[in-house]
Design an enzyme around this catalytic site. Structure first.
Site, short mmCIF file in Angstrom:
data_model
loop_
_atom_site.label_atom_id
_atom_site.label_comp_id
_atom_site.label_asym_id
_atom_site.label_seq_id
_atom_site.Cartn_x
_atom_site.Cartn_y
_atom_site.Cartn_z
N HIS A 84 0.85 -1.18 -0.02
CA HIS A 84 0.09 -0.08 0.00
C HIS A 84 0.93 1.45 0.02
CE1 HIS A 84 -3.98 -1.48 1.06
NE2 HIS A 84 -3.61 -2.68 0.74
N GLU A 127 1.25 4.19 1.50
CA GLU A 127 1.68 5.03 2.66
C GLU A 127 2.78 3.96 3.44
OE1 GLU A 127 -2.52 4.98 3.08
OE2 GLU A 127 -1.55 3.99 1.67
N CYS A 135 -3.80 0.38 6.89
CA CYS A 135 -2.94 1.40 7.04
C CYS A 135 -3.25 2.34 8.23
CB CYS A 135 -3.03 2.45 5.56
SG CYS A 135 -2.18 1.41 4.22
#
Length: 381
Positions: free
Chosen positions: A74, A76, A197
């Site tokens: 992902h 981030e 996240c």
């Protein structure tokens, strides 16, 4: 707002530059993330440090017991790993005999051992869309008619720890009470579970961005702000980032409950239509190349390990360990097993346990860990 918009502009411009004016096939993305460094809040001295894209996680069958695969691609999470790469490079400047190299580093050496960030250096995370997990779930743009019927479910799990679904998208609340996944279970086809996240960012807000290994050398480092492109709701975001663990209790010196500044962007890019690409890209300041990772296998498209994998970081850590001043009085030899090297930073580990207990005590679920075998690899030179 002006500051947030300027950061967004800088990131968009950098991405345009790296993808040949968006013509490269690697310009395709559903989520983009970046960490920008500033001196104070002076935008004229701002610098894009890392940039990444991606929305997928590794497939369980590719889980690697040598630390050679990146589990979570992902955007981030990749940005934060790329940031670790940057931190290692900044510490490596202190190995130089030349004074101007130390002066270029963002770290200054402390008398009592270890390193600290220079005065007034701030880091800002830009994400093009709300982080997956609780922050995204409750953002206003996502509440559609079908969600209204299931609103009570959303409310029931408000603030709950959530996990990503292997090779799928979206997140589900943590279900299991036994939070350990097993190696053979995953290889036999049990879905590999990865924390969302939102939850990982909440964790950085207590433990810092530097992780266990770098805690041997540097004090915890926190984000100053998060700037979100779309699907953004400040109330939910701040609740998720800090209010969930208000009763974490007293934290040891240099750790804190980091209070982030949160902001949206005035005119965000429309999200790209179509399916999410299966790759993730990362770029780090000082490196010309854009690295491409196949999110399913966690390795580069050519099959070799990413510069962001655990093994690469462990090798850099071990090299620094013998040569740099550490915050922790070292007892004897450098650990040769990755999981043991992470235990060197005892304070970091105890704060992590404190955080997990706080989530449980607040009734928000149990943090799910990857199978322990994954971290039991030796450093091969």
């Amino acid at each position: 707002q002006d500051f947030a918009d300027s950061i967004y502009q800088m990131v968009a411009q950098k991405f345009q530059e790296l993808t040949d004016n968006f013509t490269s096939m690697h310009a395709r993305h559903k989520a983009l993330a970046s960490i920008v460094m500033t001196k104070g809040l002076d935008i004229r001295q701002a610098q894009v440090i890392v940039l990444s894209s991606g929305t997928k996680c590794i497939n369980g069958e590719y889980i690697n017991d040598q630390g050679l695969a990146v589990n979570d691609c992902h955007a981030e999470i990749v940005a934060r790993r790329a940031f670790l790469h940057f931190l290692y490079s900044q510490l490596e400047l202190h190995l130089s005999k030349r004074r101007e190299d130390w002066e270029r580093s963002i770290f200054v050496r402390l008398k009592e051992g270890g390193y600290r960030l220079r005065e007034n250096i701030l880091f800002h995370l830009y994400v093009s869309t709300s982080p997956c997990g609780d922050a995204r779930l409750n953002s206003p743009y996502e509440i559609t008619t079908d969600l209204n019927s299931s609103k009570h479910i959303v409310r029931k799990y408000r603030g709950h720890l959530r996990t990503k679904i292997e090779s799928g998208e979206g997140t589900i609340p943590v279900r299991c009470h036994n939070a350990a996944q097993t190696w053979d279970g995953v290889l036999l086809g049990e879905q590999l579970i990865t924390m969302s996240c939102t939850d990982k960012i909440a964790r950085w807000n207590i433990l810092g961005l530097q992780g266990a290994l770098l805690s041997s050398f540097i004090e915890p480092m926190y984000l100053h702000s998060i700037i979100v492109g779309s699907l953004y709701h400040t109330g939910h975001l701040s609740r998720v980032m800090s209010h969930r663990i208000e009763d974490i209790g007293q934290l040891p010196a240099s750790y804190r409950r980091n209070q982030l500044l949160l902001s949206g962007v005035s005119h965000a890019d429309a999200r790209q239509p179509g399916k999410s690409p299966g790759f993730s890209v990362n770029w780090i300041v000082g490196n010309t190349d854009l690295e491409v990772i196949n999110a399913t296998t966690g390795k580069r498209t050519c099959g070799s390990p990413s510069r962001l994998c655990k093994h690469m970081f462990f090798a850099r850590w071990a090299k620094l360990h013998g040569k740099l001043s550490t915050r922790i009085a070292s007892h004897g030899d450098v650990p040769s097993v990755y999981s043991e090297a992470k235990l060197v930073a005892q304070t970091y580990q105890s704060v992590k346990q404190q955080l997990f207990k706080a989530f449980q005590k607040a009734g928000l679920g149990t943090w799910v860990k990857k199978p322990p075998e994954q971290d039991q690899f030796l450093l091969t030179v």
